[in-house]
Design an enzyme around this catalytic site. Sequence first.
Site, mmCIF file in Angstrom:
data_model
loop_
_atom_site.group_PDB
_atom_site.id
_atom_site.type_symbol
_atom_site.label_atom_id
_atom_site.label_comp_id
_atom_site.label_asym_id
_atom_site.label_seq_id
_atom_site.Cartn_x
_atom_site.Cartn_y
_atom_site.Cartn_z
ATOM 1 N N GLU A 111 -39.168 -48.503 -3.787
ATOM 2 C CA GLU A 111 -38.858 -49.077 -5.294
ATOM 3 C C GLU A 111 -37.416 -49.357 -5.217
ATOM 4 O OE1 GLU A 111 -42.089 -46.642 -7.945
ATOM 5 O OE2 GLU A 111 -40.230 -45.485 -7.308
HETATM 6 C C1 TNX Z 1 -43.615 -43.724 -7.698
HETATM 7 S S1 TNX Z 1 -44.326 -43.123 -4.617
HETATM 8 C C2 TNX Z 1 -42.553 -43.188 -6.516
HETATM 9 C C3 TNX Z 1 -41.888 -42.060 -7.311
HETATM 10 C C4 TNX Z 1 -42.518 -41.398 -8.519
HETATM 11 C C5 TNX Z 1 -43.980 -41.395 -8.686
HETATM 12 C C6 TNX Z 1 -44.686 -41.149 -9.948
HETATM 13 C C7 TNX Z 1 -43.089 -43.422 -4.599
HETATM 14 C C8 TNX Z 1 -42.775 -43.756 -3.175
HETATM 15 N N1 TNX Z 1 -42.384 -43.819 -5.617
HETATM 16 O O1 TNX Z 1 -40.576 -42.383 -7.352
HETATM 17 O O2 TNX Z 1 -42.196 -40.428 -8.727
HETATM 18 O O3 TNX Z 1 -44.406 -42.817 -8.411
HETATM 19 O O4 TNX Z 1 -46.142 -41.022 -9.566
#
Ligand code: TNX
Length: 523
Positions: A337
């Site tokens: 992300e």
């Molecule tokens: C996605 S999974 C994210 C996290 C969040 C999560 C909440 C991932 C690699 N990144 O930053 O905490 O969703 O479900």
Amino acid sequence: MLQRRLLAFLALFLLVLVACNNNQTAATEQEIPTLNNLIPKPVQVKADTGFFTLNDSTFITVPVGDTALLQIARYIITVLKPATGFKLKIDTNPKPSNSITLALVNDSSLNNEGYELKVSNSGITINAFQPAGLFYGVQTIRQLLPAAIGKDSLVITNWQMATGAIRDYPEYAMRGAMLDVARHFFDVDAVKRYIDFLAYYKMNTLHLHLSDDQGWRIEIKKWPRLTEYGSTTQVGGGQGGFYTQEQYKDIVTYAANRFITVIPEIDMPGHTNAALASYPELNCNEKDKSPKLYTGIEVGFSTLCTQNEKVYQFVDDVLKELAAITPGPYLHIGGDESHATKKEDYIPFMNRVQTMVKKQGKQVIGWDEIANATLQPGTLAQYWADSANSKNAVKKGAKIIMSPAARSYMDMQYDSTSKLGLHWAGYIEVDKAYSWNPATLVDSIERNNIVGVIAPLWSETIVTMNDIEYMVFPRLPGYAEIAWSPASGRSWEEYKNRLGNHGRQMKAKHINYYPSKLVDWKQ
Ligand code: TNX
């Protein structure tokens, strides 16, 4: 003089009476679990009709001079002591009866983690090719004893076990869970309890998410403000916290004693607000301005300045200190992300950071987005959301850790009435959590591309140990089974009965589990 002694004696007598009343449950009949009630389900089980009774004179025998086995013997004593009160003794001489015999055997078909357990009327033997297998045999024994064995105070009962034979070994080499200690901080004792949960289900990996926008949770001596400042809050504005390197080492040792490898994650270049807030020079901002500490739950807004040499010095220092206190083979560099990082910046950054991990003699793990970069040999990609990324990683020669959000995110709500958790990846009831096969979930990611399963618990909404337990149980035993037991022998219809019986074990351990209506819970 005599009177005083008499008084002292009387006082002592009363004390003992009170103590007995408080600690001892009256002798109770306990249900004796069958060999067909284990989680994860063993590969081969032959149930018999007899019983072995554990008592205060049961010996644990180990070969002379084997310190690893001696340590497992001591572990057995520690886990059986609270409920039984037994002070079991260790001996190096084989006993004709009433013993738990641990031995290593030259049977490599058991693999490094498999074991053979035999329970007869006269005693128990566990054979394994490596010590880890013996440890898992011990976990099986814990589940074969009456559930009250999980209590932390004395229970007066017959500590009987059903007789039979088990031959057992895991399907996947990596089996574990992630804990996000960044969004909310959890102290060393909480992490240890979490580790004990993993060990009980024969999991061998604890992935610790040690940094994120909301907090930096591991002491880095060369960059002290990361914790002096960057650790001081969390989601919702609480006080946060961090592990000193000594505390982290304590966690790692506690895990290692339970055959669990810690994978530390420093998430970058995104998810870095806490670091950016601590050190202005990590930002791209012209005047090197730091953002404020962040206590919300948005993602994707922060990035290390990938053009800035200082950033690489920073990352190198962090990875170096982390590698020095991490005996396990992996360093996790996040990579998810990074919406605030341009793709043309992300790729060279992730490439360069991978070489830094290699320089520390470690293997790289990254979230599935890491497939956009060039992958170092041995890099693992953790599939969470994007199957195209994961397929791409496989094409580039990487192996995959399966952490599919829609199946294995333990922070997802069970259903629309759940008070804790999120639901961006859907609701995950206990049947949905259990009913999938890592080797067939994503087409073109096959069994031989997959190293294992890690179920993540993100902690945006998770504040206390009680919260952790509610989200983790009863899904965690299912993930453990998915990773350990052959898919061919698994079905929800059969599993839900074992899980129902397992309610007794969770209750004995005071685990605050979600009592799903899909399961007939036995108390
Ligand atoms: C996605 S999974 C994210 C996290 C969040 C999560 C909440 C991932 C690699 N990144 O930053 O905490 O969703 O479900």
